[in-house]
Design a protein around this motif. Structure first.
Motif, PDB file in Angstrom:
ATOM      1  N   TRP A 157      10.325  20.894  -3.502  1.00 41.72           N
ATOM      2  CA  TRP A 157       9.615  20.461  -2.300  1.00 41.72           C
ATOM      3  C   TRP A 157       8.959  19.100  -2.502  1.00 41.72           C
ATOM      4  O   TRP A 157       8.943  18.259  -1.592  1.00 41.72           O
ATOM      5  N   LEU A 158       8.408  18.863  -3.694  1.00 45.58           N
ATOM      6  CA  LEU A 158       7.751  17.584  -3.930  1.00 45.58           C
ATOM      7  C   LEU A 158       8.773  16.448  -4.011  1.00 45.58           C
ATOM      8  O   LEU A 158       8.492  15.317  -3.600  1.00 45.58           O
ATOM      9  N   ALA A 159       9.972  16.735  -4.534  1.00 40.72           N
ATOM     10  CA  ALA A 159      11.032  15.727  -4.549  1.00 40.72           C
ATOM     11  C   ALA A 159      11.437  15.369  -3.114  1.00 40.72           C
ATOM     12  O   ALA A 159      11.697  14.203  -2.801  1.00 40.72           O
ATOM     13  N   ILE A 160      11.481  16.369  -2.242  1.00 34.07           N
ATOM     14  CA  ILE A 160      11.796  16.126  -0.830  1.00 34.07           C
ATOM     15  C   ILE A 160      10.674  15.330  -0.171  1.00 34.07           C
ATOM     16  O   ILE A 160      10.913  14.369   0.573  1.00 34.07           O
ATOM     17  N   PHE A 161       9.439  15.704  -0.460  1.00 34.60           N
ATOM     18  CA  PHE A 161       8.290  14.984   0.098  1.00 34.60           C
ATOM     19  C   PHE A 161       8.250  13.544  -0.410  1.00 34.60           C
ATOM     20  O   PHE A 161       7.969  12.609   0.351  1.00 34.60           O
ATOM     21  N   GLY A 162       8.550  13.361  -1.704  1.00 30.06           N
ATOM     22  CA  GLY A 162       8.542  12.017  -2.285  1.00 30.06           C
ATOM     23  C   GLY A 162       9.552  11.102  -1.610  1.00 30.06           C
ATOM     24  O   GLY A 162       9.250   9.946  -1.295  1.00 30.06           O
ATOM     25  N   PHE A 163      10.766  11.618  -1.353  1.00 33.28           N
ATOM     26  CA  PHE A 163      11.769  10.775  -0.711  1.00 33.28           C
ATOM     27  C   PHE A 163      11.398  10.504   0.740  1.00 33.28           C
ATOM     28  O   PHE A 163      11.735   9.443   1.281  1.00 33.28           O
ATOM     29  N   ARG A 186       5.450  17.977 -13.972  1.00 33.52           N
ATOM     30  CA  ARG A 186       6.653  18.494 -14.633  1.00 33.52           C
ATOM     31  C   ARG A 186       6.515  18.449 -16.152  1.00 33.52           C
ATOM     32  O   ARG A 186       6.858  19.408 -16.841  1.00 33.52           O
ATOM     33  N   LEU A 187       6.030  17.329 -16.664  1.00 32.28           N
ATOM     34  CA  LEU A 187       6.015  17.120 -18.111  1.00 32.28           C
ATOM     35  C   LEU A 187       4.839  17.794 -18.808  1.00 32.28           C
ATOM     36  O   LEU A 187       4.955  18.207 -19.959  1.00 32.28           O
ATOM     37  N   THR A 188       3.699  17.897 -18.136  1.00 35.92           N
ATOM     38  CA  THR A 188       2.514  18.451 -18.796  1.00 35.92           C
ATOM     39  C   THR A 188       2.185  19.871 -18.358  1.00 35.92           C
ATOM     40  O   THR A 188       1.763  20.695 -19.156  1.00 35.92           O
ATOM     41  N   VAL A 189       2.356  20.142 -17.056  1.00 39.90           N
ATOM     42  CA  VAL A 189       2.019  21.461 -16.529  1.00 39.90           C
ATOM     43  C   VAL A 189       3.235  22.381 -16.542  1.00 39.90           C
ATOM     44  O   VAL A 189       3.104  23.605 -16.613  1.00 39.90           O
ATOM     45  N   GLY A 190       4.413  21.777 -16.484  1.00 40.91           N
ATOM     46  CA  GLY A 190       5.628  22.574 -16.510  1.00 40.91           C
ATOM     47  C   GLY A 190       6.124  22.993 -15.145  1.00 40.91           C
ATOM     48  O   GLY A 190       6.788  24.015 -15.003  1.00 40.91           O
ATOM     49  N   TRP A 191       5.797  22.198 -14.115  1.00 38.60           N
ATOM     50  CA  TRP A 191       6.288  22.509 -12.778  1.00 38.60           C
ATOM     51  C   TRP A 191       7.805  22.529 -12.762  1.00 38.60           C
ATOM     52  O   TRP A 191       8.461  21.604 -13.244  1.00 38.60           O
ATOM     53  N   ARG A 192       8.355  23.559 -12.202  1.00 41.91           N
ATOM     54  CA  ARG A 192       9.798  23.673 -12.060  1.00 41.91           C
ATOM     55  C   ARG A 192      10.099  24.363 -10.731  1.00 41.91           C
ATOM     56  O   ARG A 192       9.200  24.832 -10.039  1.00 41.91           O
ATOM     57  N   ILE A 230       0.836  -1.206   0.000  1.00 42.38           N
ATOM     58  CA  ILE A 230       0.000   0.000   0.000  1.00 42.38           C
ATOM     59  C   ILE A 230       0.870   1.255   0.000  1.00 42.38           C
ATOM     60  O   ILE A 230       0.659   2.181  -0.796  1.00 42.38           O
ATOM     61  N   LEU A 231       1.866   1.287   0.893  1.00 36.90           N
ATOM     62  CA  LEU A 231       2.740   2.458   0.975  1.00 36.90           C
ATOM     63  C   LEU A 231       3.561   2.630  -0.299  1.00 36.90           C
ATOM     64  O   LEU A 231       3.805   3.764  -0.745  1.00 36.90           O
ATOM     65  N   SER A 232       3.979   1.529  -0.901  1.00 35.62           N
ATOM     66  CA  SER A 232       4.739   1.603  -2.159  1.00 35.62           C
ATOM     67  C   SER A 232       3.880   2.194  -3.276  1.00 35.62           C
ATOM     68  O   SER A 232       4.368   2.998  -4.082  1.00 35.62           O
ATOM     69  N   LEU A 233       2.609   1.788  -3.316  1.00 33.67           N
ATOM     70  CA  LEU A 233       1.715   2.332  -4.328  1.00 33.67           C
ATOM     71  C   LEU A 233       1.478   3.824  -4.111  1.00 33.67           C
ATOM     72  O   LEU A 233       1.445   4.605  -5.072  1.00 33.67           O
ATOM     73  N   VAL A 234       1.345   4.231  -2.851  1.00 28.09           N
ATOM     74  CA  VAL A 234       1.178   5.653  -2.541  1.00 28.09           C
ATOM     75  C   VAL A 234       2.409   6.442  -2.988  1.00 28.09           C
ATOM     76  O   VAL A 234       2.299   7.514  -3.604  1.00 28.09           O
ATOM     77  N   THR A 235       3.593   5.898  -2.695  1.00 26.96           N
ATOM     78  CA  THR A 235       4.837   6.553  -3.102  1.00 26.96           C
ATOM     79  C   THR A 235       4.933   6.635  -4.619  1.00 26.96           C
ATOM     80  O   THR A 235       5.350   7.660  -5.172  1.00 26.96           O
ATOM     81  N   TRP A 236       4.556   5.560  -5.299  1.00 30.24           N
ATOM     82  CA  TRP A 236       4.564   5.557  -6.765  1.00 30.24           C
ATOM     83  C   TRP A 236       3.643   6.660  -7.290  1.00 30.24           C
ATOM     84  O   TRP A 236       3.996   7.358  -8.256  1.00 30.24           O
ATOM     85  N   CYS A 237       2.484   6.814  -6.675  1.00 32.30           N
ATOM     86  CA  CYS A 237       1.532   7.849  -7.113  1.00 32.30           C
ATOM     87  C   CYS A 237       2.107   9.252  -6.904  1.00 32.30           C
ATOM     88  O   CYS A 237       1.873  10.150  -7.731  1.00 32.30           O
ATOM     89  N   ILE A 238       2.848   9.445  -5.821  1.00 33.02           N
ATOM     90  CA  ILE A 238       3.469  10.751  -5.567  1.00 33.02           C
ATOM     91  C   ILE A 238       4.436  11.097  -6.694  1.00 33.02           C
ATOM     92  O   ILE A 238       4.412  12.209  -7.247  1.00 33.02           O
ATOM     93  N   TYR A 239       5.287  10.150  -7.057  1.00 32.34           N
ATOM     94  CA  TYR A 239       6.254  10.415  -8.122  1.00 32.34           C
ATOM     95  C   TYR A 239       5.590  10.491  -9.493  1.00 32.34           C
ATOM     96  O   TYR A 239       6.037  11.258 -10.357  1.00 32.34           O
ATOM     97  N   ALA A 240       4.527   9.725  -9.691  1.00 33.14           N
ATOM     98  CA  ALA A 240       3.778   9.824 -10.948  1.00 33.14           C
ATOM     99  C   ALA A 240       3.170  11.223 -11.077  1.00 33.14           C
ATOM    100  O   ALA A 240       3.194  11.832 -12.156  1.00 33.14           O
ATOM    101  N   PHE A 241       2.637  11.734  -9.976  1.00 39.53           N
ATOM    102  CA  PHE A 241       2.065  13.076  -9.970  1.00 39.53           C
ATOM    103  C   PHE A 241       3.139  14.117 -10.252  1.00 39.53           C
ATOM    104  O   PHE A 241       2.935  15.049 -11.039  1.00 39.53           O
ATOM    105  N   LEU A 242       4.297  13.969  -9.609  1.00 37.38           N
ATOM    106  CA  LEU A 242       5.383  14.923  -9.810  1.00 37.38           C
ATOM    107  C   LEU A 242       5.830  14.942 -11.263  1.00 37.38           C
ATOM    108  O   LEU A 242       5.994  16.018 -11.862  1.00 37.38           O
ATOM    109  N   LEU A 243       6.003  13.771 -11.860  1.00 39.40           N
ATOM    110  CA  LEU A 243       6.427  13.715 -13.253  1.00 39.40           C
ATOM    111  C   LEU A 243       5.344  14.259 -14.183  1.00 39.40           C
ATOM    112  O   LEU A 243       5.646  14.954 -15.169  1.00 39.40           O
TER     113      LEU A 243
END
Length: 240
Positions: A211-217, A199-205, A183-196
């Protein structure tokens, strides 16, 4: 000199892991002590490999303390011995473990770069330039490095999870068993999927991405340590 010291240390550490794996007849990641030690080693190895390409030695000043913390944590945990099992020799397990540890090492680098980004940004905004300022790369370069770490780490994480699900299907006749770490692995995967995705579609930089990279780790650490040490499940049974 520091890079060479890390290289020598990684070589000896890797030799110790190989020797331990040979002695127990399986990859030495089955206990929490072994897993933390292996992760510390993988973190340094991934950094050294990236350093050859990026020539960003200041990153080692952030990565090395992380590796030391993981090694100290591995020494502080109670000694444990996991019985030798054919289950741990499966190719699916090796693929699962290898992909996830490399992915987590890349996420740790993205975390370190995120911290560097926030430090650099703070100094620029406050116009209070400390001793780190001349040594830190530009904000743009830091953001780019974090981006590439995430792009490389996410497919590896996905591959590792898929391998884990395939193995679970073989052993427990179901790819999903509502294990806390699943369950926790899937949640973590979703966090990084959201971040990517952002980044790729909305252009987050910049700050948001850092902060999201820090939260993801942080989520990686909760998954990696919390599920193993505090929550009962298939994974906790195999790593204590």
């Amino acid at each position: 000199m520091c890079w060479f010291t890390l290289l020598v240390g990684a070589m000896f550490h890797g030799a110790a892991i190989l020797l331990r794996s040979y002695q127990i007849g399986q990859l030495a990641v089955t206990s929490s002590q072994e897993a933390l030690s292996f992760f510390a080693w993988m973190l340094v190895v991934v950094y050294l490999a990236i350093q050859l390409k990026l020539q960003l030695r200041i990153l080692g000043s952030f990565v090395s303390p992380l590796a030391v913390i993981f090694m100290m944590a591995s020494r502080l945990l109670p000694a444990s011995m996991v019985p030798k099992s054919e289950l741990f020799k499966s190719g699916w397990v090796i693929l699962h473990v290898t992909c996830l540890f490399v992915a987590n090492a890349l996420f740790a680098l993205a975390f370190s770069v995120g911290v560097m980004y926030l430090l650099q940004e703070r100094q620029i905004k406050s116009k209070s330039f400390g001793f780190l300022y001349p040594r830190l790369p530009s904000l743009e370069r830091l953001d780019t490095i974090s981006h590439y770490c995430l792009i490389a780490g996410f497919p590896l994480m996905t591959c590792g999870l898929v391998a884990g699900f395939a193995y679970a299907s073989m052993v427990w006749n179901s790819p999903w068993n509502w294990d806390p770490k699943e369950i926790l692995s899937l949640v973590t995967w979703c966090i990084y999927a959201f971040l990517l995705h952002e980044r790729l579609t909305v252009g987050w930089r910049g700050r948001k991405a850092a902060w999201l990279a820090i939260f993801g780790f942080s989520a990686v650490l909760v998954t990696f340590l919390g599920a193993n040490l505090l929550l009962a499940g298939h994974h906790s049974a195999s790593v204590r």
